[in-house]
Design an enzyme around this catalytic site. Structure first.
Site, PDB file in Angstrom:
ATOM      1  N   ASP A  51       0.558   0.884   2.680  1.00  0.00           N
ATOM      2  CA  ASP A  51       0.710   0.685   1.231  1.00  0.00           C
ATOM      3  C   ASP A  51       2.186   0.901   0.858  1.00  0.00           C
ATOM      4  O   ASP A  51       2.502   1.507  -0.174  1.00  0.00           O
ATOM      5  CB  ASP A  51      -0.208   1.617   0.441  1.00  0.00           C
ATOM      6  CG  ASP A  51      -0.311   1.209  -1.024  1.00  0.00           C
ATOM      7  OD1 ASP A  51       0.288   0.181  -1.409  1.00  0.00           O
ATOM      8  OD2 ASP A  51      -0.976   1.929  -1.786  1.00  0.00           O
TER       9      ASP A  51
ATOM     10  N   HIS B  12      -6.905   1.423   0.900  1.00  0.00           N
ATOM     11  CA  HIS B  12      -6.429   2.825   0.839  1.00  0.00           C
ATOM     12  C   HIS B  12      -7.500   3.835   0.413  1.00  0.00           C
ATOM     13  O   HIS B  12      -7.369   4.507  -0.613  1.00  0.00           O
ATOM     14  CB  HIS B  12      -5.179   2.976  -0.026  1.00  0.00           C
ATOM     15  CG  HIS B  12      -5.154   2.199  -1.320  1.00  0.00           C
ATOM     16  ND1 HIS B  12      -6.199   2.171  -2.202  1.00  0.00           N
ATOM     17  CD2 HIS B  12      -4.189   1.414  -1.870  1.00  0.00           C
ATOM     18  CE1 HIS B  12      -5.874   1.415  -3.241  1.00  0.00           C
ATOM     19  NE2 HIS B  12      -4.668   0.940  -3.057  1.00  0.00           N
TER      20      HIS B  12
ATOM     21  N   ASP C  84      -4.698  -5.704  -5.996  1.00  0.00           N
ATOM     22  CA  ASP C  84      -4.156  -4.396  -5.618  1.00  0.00           C
ATOM     23  C   ASP C  84      -3.145  -3.862  -6.637  1.00  0.00           C
ATOM     24  O   ASP C  84      -2.271  -4.576  -7.115  1.00  0.00           O
ATOM     25  CB  ASP C  84      -3.493  -4.457  -4.246  1.00  0.00           C
ATOM     26  CG  ASP C  84      -2.972  -3.092  -3.850  1.00  0.00           C
ATOM     27  OD1 ASP C  84      -3.782  -2.168  -3.783  1.00  0.00           O
ATOM     28  OD2 ASP C  84      -1.754  -2.949  -3.674  1.00  0.00           O
TER      29      ASP C  84
ATOM     30  N   HIS D 217       3.922  -3.853  -0.053  1.00  0.00           N
ATOM     31  CA  HIS D 217       4.511  -4.453  -1.261  1.00  0.00           C
ATOM     32  C   HIS D 217       5.949  -4.851  -0.939  1.00  0.00           C
ATOM     33  O   HIS D 217       6.786  -3.976  -0.678  1.00  0.00           O
ATOM     34  CB  HIS D 217       4.492  -3.446  -2.416  1.00  0.00           C
ATOM     35  CG  HIS D 217       3.096  -3.044  -2.800  1.00  0.00           C
ATOM     36  ND1 HIS D 217       2.377  -3.712  -3.775  1.00  0.00           N
ATOM     37  CD2 HIS D 217       2.269  -2.083  -2.314  1.00  0.00           C
ATOM     38  CE1 HIS D 217       1.171  -3.165  -3.881  1.00  0.00           C
ATOM     39  NE2 HIS D 217       1.084  -2.169  -2.996  1.00  0.00           N
ATOM     40  N   LEU D 218       6.211  -6.155  -0.957  1.00  0.00           N
ATOM     41  CA  LEU D 218       7.571  -6.623  -0.646  1.00  0.00           C
ATOM     42  C   LEU D 218       8.427  -6.744  -1.912  1.00  0.00           C
ATOM     43  O   LEU D 218       9.643  -6.884  -1.819  1.00  0.00           O
ATOM     44  CB  LEU D 218       7.512  -7.972   0.081  1.00  0.00           C
ATOM     45  CG  LEU D 218       6.816  -7.979   1.453  1.00  0.00           C
ATOM     46  CD1 LEU D 218       6.779  -9.391   2.029  1.00  0.00           C
ATOM     47  CD2 LEU D 218       7.518  -7.036   2.428  1.00  0.00           C
TER      48      LEU D 218
ATOM     49  N   ASN E 219       1.102  -8.042  -6.512  1.00  0.00           N
ATOM     50  CA  ASN E 219       1.563  -7.501  -7.798  1.00  0.00           C
ATOM     51  C   ASN E 219       3.087  -7.629  -7.945  1.00  0.00           C
ATOM     52  O   ASN E 219       3.789  -6.658  -8.217  1.00  0.00           O
ATOM     53  CB  ASN E 219       1.102  -6.046  -7.998  1.00  0.00           C
ATOM     54  CG  ASN E 219       1.647  -5.091  -6.958  1.00  0.00           C
ATOM     55  OD1 ASN E 219       2.070  -5.503  -5.882  1.00  0.00           O
ATOM     56  ND2 ASN E 219       1.655  -3.809  -7.284  1.00  0.00           N
TER      57      ASN E 219
ATOM     58  N   HIS F 186      10.213   1.961  -4.514  1.00  0.00           N
ATOM     59  CA  HIS F 186      10.682   2.122  -5.894  1.00  0.00           C
ATOM     60  C   HIS F 186      12.111   2.639  -5.816  1.00  0.00           C
ATOM     61  O   HIS F 186      12.414   3.513  -4.982  1.00  0.00           O
ATOM     62  CB  HIS F 186       9.822   3.123  -6.670  1.00  0.00           C
ATOM     63  CG  HIS F 186       8.416   2.657  -6.919  1.00  0.00           C
ATOM     64  ND1 HIS F 186       8.118   1.603  -7.755  1.00  0.00           N
ATOM     65  CD2 HIS F 186       7.226   3.090  -6.425  1.00  0.00           C
ATOM     66  CE1 HIS F 186       6.796   1.408  -7.774  1.00  0.00           C
ATOM     67  NE2 HIS F 186       6.237   2.285  -6.973  1.00  0.00           N
TER      68      HIS F 186
ATOM     69  N   HIS G 186      -1.156  -4.025   4.371  1.00  0.00           N
ATOM     70  CA  HIS G 186      -1.055  -3.592   2.964  1.00  0.00           C
ATOM     71  C   HIS G 186       0.380  -3.148   2.650  1.00  0.00           C
ATOM     72  O   HIS G 186       0.735  -1.974   2.823  1.00  0.00           O
ATOM     73  CB  HIS G 186      -2.040  -2.454   2.683  1.00  0.00           C
ATOM     74  CG  HIS G 186      -2.188  -2.150   1.239  1.00  0.00           C
ATOM     75  ND1 HIS G 186      -3.382  -1.766   0.676  1.00  0.00           N
ATOM     76  CD2 HIS G 186      -1.299  -2.200   0.211  1.00  0.00           C
ATOM     77  CE1 HIS G 186      -3.212  -1.576  -0.632  1.00  0.00           C
ATOM     78  NE2 HIS G 186      -1.936  -1.823  -0.935  1.00  0.00           N
TER      79      HIS G 186
HETATM   80  O1  DOR Z   1       0.844   3.875  -5.239  1.00  0.00           O
HETATM   81  C1  DOR Z   1       0.707   2.674  -5.337  1.00  0.00           C
HETATM   82  N1  DOR Z   1       1.742   1.873  -5.591  1.00  0.00           N
HETATM   83  N2  DOR Z   1      -0.517   2.174  -5.228  1.00  0.00           N
HETATM   84  C2  DOR Z   1      -0.779   0.880  -5.515  1.00  0.00           C
HETATM   85  O2  DOR Z   1      -1.924   0.478  -5.415  1.00  0.00           O
HETATM   86  C3  DOR Z   1       0.304  -0.013  -5.965  1.00  0.00           C
HETATM   87  C4  DOR Z   1       1.621   0.467  -5.501  1.00  0.00           C
HETATM   88  C5  DOR Z   1       2.801  -0.212  -6.140  1.00  0.00           C
HETATM   89  O3  DOR Z   1       2.768  -1.446  -6.289  1.00  0.00           O
HETATM   90  O4  DOR Z   1       3.773   0.457  -6.433  1.00  0.00           O
END
Ligand code: DOR
Length: 430
Positions: free
Chosen positions: A306, A232, A152, A62-63, A94, A310, A60
């Protein structure tokens, strides 16, 4: 290319193996595991004092690539994965554009093959643009290599749509991974609903906003026979639902993150640190205790991060304005070691099941084991190394870790992928 790893402590619960030994790798495969081994040509490395375990998988992650490369990209975030000891990740859909068709799956796989430092498995979206309205091109994505499906970041709101997603996923032989969030109940919730949301004066996100969808998706898994993986998980009652589904013999699994195991709403203080803002939100100490119990008793199948990078300028704002998410790839193993394995809460074997064996099984990807002929994907770590999490530690493009300043024990030193080092003595191999 031959490689000889000397004096490792090799641990693999799949073989009931836990012994000091040498490992010989040739052309990306294990050729021998035994005592006093030697090779005529090739590289020999002494790994005394270190554990060698099957390569970790984070299912899990996010790239952010394509489309949000200011937060992270395939090159940077797979380097973070290698630094954290991972030989594979499964990336979430996403992105911008969403991974909801075969073209985007192909882009990610091709880019990962070009610049990646670990294997990248792709989870395709259940619905187009994660909008919950139209089914995505699931069959085409599966044919082009997607290993699972999820929206997700959002819950699929319509039960009929989720049923259709499950019907298709079963035909394609893969799991539906569910981000459980009832939008009507959660609304603009920022933090767990309860005493802390009241104290902070912020919109609350009730546990029921997660639990209702867990319950619904278990019912839909029962109806369709589809493998369901709850993402999660963060609440005691949600975990009880999974425990009951397993007892009933349903094809239901679940994952937990280090942040939901070890942090709770009480860490959010007067400084409104946005690195503690995550979806689902940090819950209560009682939930922490229930989740740790689930790790111990086997209700929880996997530990994932997860990992959600950012950029600093996106998190440096009012709590309500900041995006949800935390990075985690580079601290996960050390947190699990420090909090659970070293103090004897779980055995190293269980950590390996949670972080290497079960994720491969749920994703239906190649098993890795210390037997002759297995692909040589290993994670090697020093169980005694002590370190403090700080900004200089990270290979990720982003720094939004909720564990900044934490003092940890256990550090990944070397990672091998197909018999080649991606990390050597703690440094990425370029
Ligand atoms: O906290 C999160 N950030 N939960 C998620 O399910 C998505 C993720 C994101 O893409 O930033």
């Amino acid at each position: 290319m031959a490689l000889l790893l000397k004096n490792v402590q090799a641990v693999d619960p799949q073989l009931s193996l836990n012994q000091f030994c040498d490992i010989v790798v040739r052309d990306g495969k294990i050729v021998e595991v035994g005592q006093d081994l030697s090779i005529e040509k090739g590289e020999t490395r002494d790994m005394a004092g270190k554990y060698c375990i099957p390569g970790l998988v984070d299912m899990h992650v996010h790239l952010r690539d394509p489309g949000q490369e200011h937060k992270g990209d395939i090159a940077s975030e797979t380097r973070a994965a290698a630094k954290g000891g991972f030989t594979a990740v499964c990336c979430m859909p996403n992105t911008k554009p969403t991974i909801d068709n075969a073209d985007v799956v192909e882009y990610v796989l091709k880019r990962a093959a070009e610049v990646g430092k670990c294997r990248v498995h792709v989870a395709g979206a259940c619905t187009k643009g994660l909008q919950g309205i139209e089914l995505s091109e699931m069959g085409d994505m599966r044919a082009h290599g997607a290993v699972a499906f999820t929206d997700d970041g959002r819950g699929v709101q319509d039960s009929g749509m989720m049923r259709r997603v499950m019907d298709y996923a079963r035909q394609f032989g893969c799991a539906v991974m569910s981000h459980c969030q009832d939008e009507g109940l959660v609304g603009k919730g920022q933090v767990n609903e309860g005493v802390v949301s009241t104290r902070l004066g912020m919109a609350g996100w009730p546990a029921e906003g997660e639990e209702l969808q867990i319950q619904r998706d278990i019912a839909l898994s029962r109806l369709t026979g589809t493998a369901l993986h709850i993402q999660h998980i963060s609440t005691r009652r949600g975990l009880d639902l999974v425990r009951a589904a397993k007892a009933e013999g349903l094809r239901v699994t679940c994952e937990v993150t280090p942040q939901h195991l070890f942090l709770n709403e009480d860490v959010i203080g007067a400084d409104y640190n946005t690195n503690f803002k995550v979806n689902p939100p940090l819950r209560t100490q009682d939930d922490n205790e229930a989740l740790i119990e689930g790790v111990i008793d086997g209700t929880i199948d996997c530990i994932v991060t997860d990992h959600a990078p950012h950029a600093p300028w996106e998190k440096d704002c009012e709590f309500e304005e900041a995006p949800f998410g935390m990075i985690g790839l580079e601290t996960s193993l050390a947190l699990i070691w420090t909090q659970l394995v070293e103090p004897g809460v779980i055995h190293l074997n269980r950590m390996i099941e949670l972080m290497a064996i079960n994720p491969r099984c749920i994703l239906g990807v190649e098993k890795i084991s210390f037997v002759e002929g297995s692909t040589a994907d290993f994670t090697i770590f020093d169980p005694e190394a002590k370190w403090t999490v700080d900004a200089d530690c990270f290979a990720s493009k982003s720094l939004n870790s909720p564990f900044m300043g934490a003092e940890l024990t256990g550090r990944v030193t070397d990672v091998y992928l197909d018999g080649y080092a991606t990390l050597q003595d703690g440094e990425i191999v370029e």
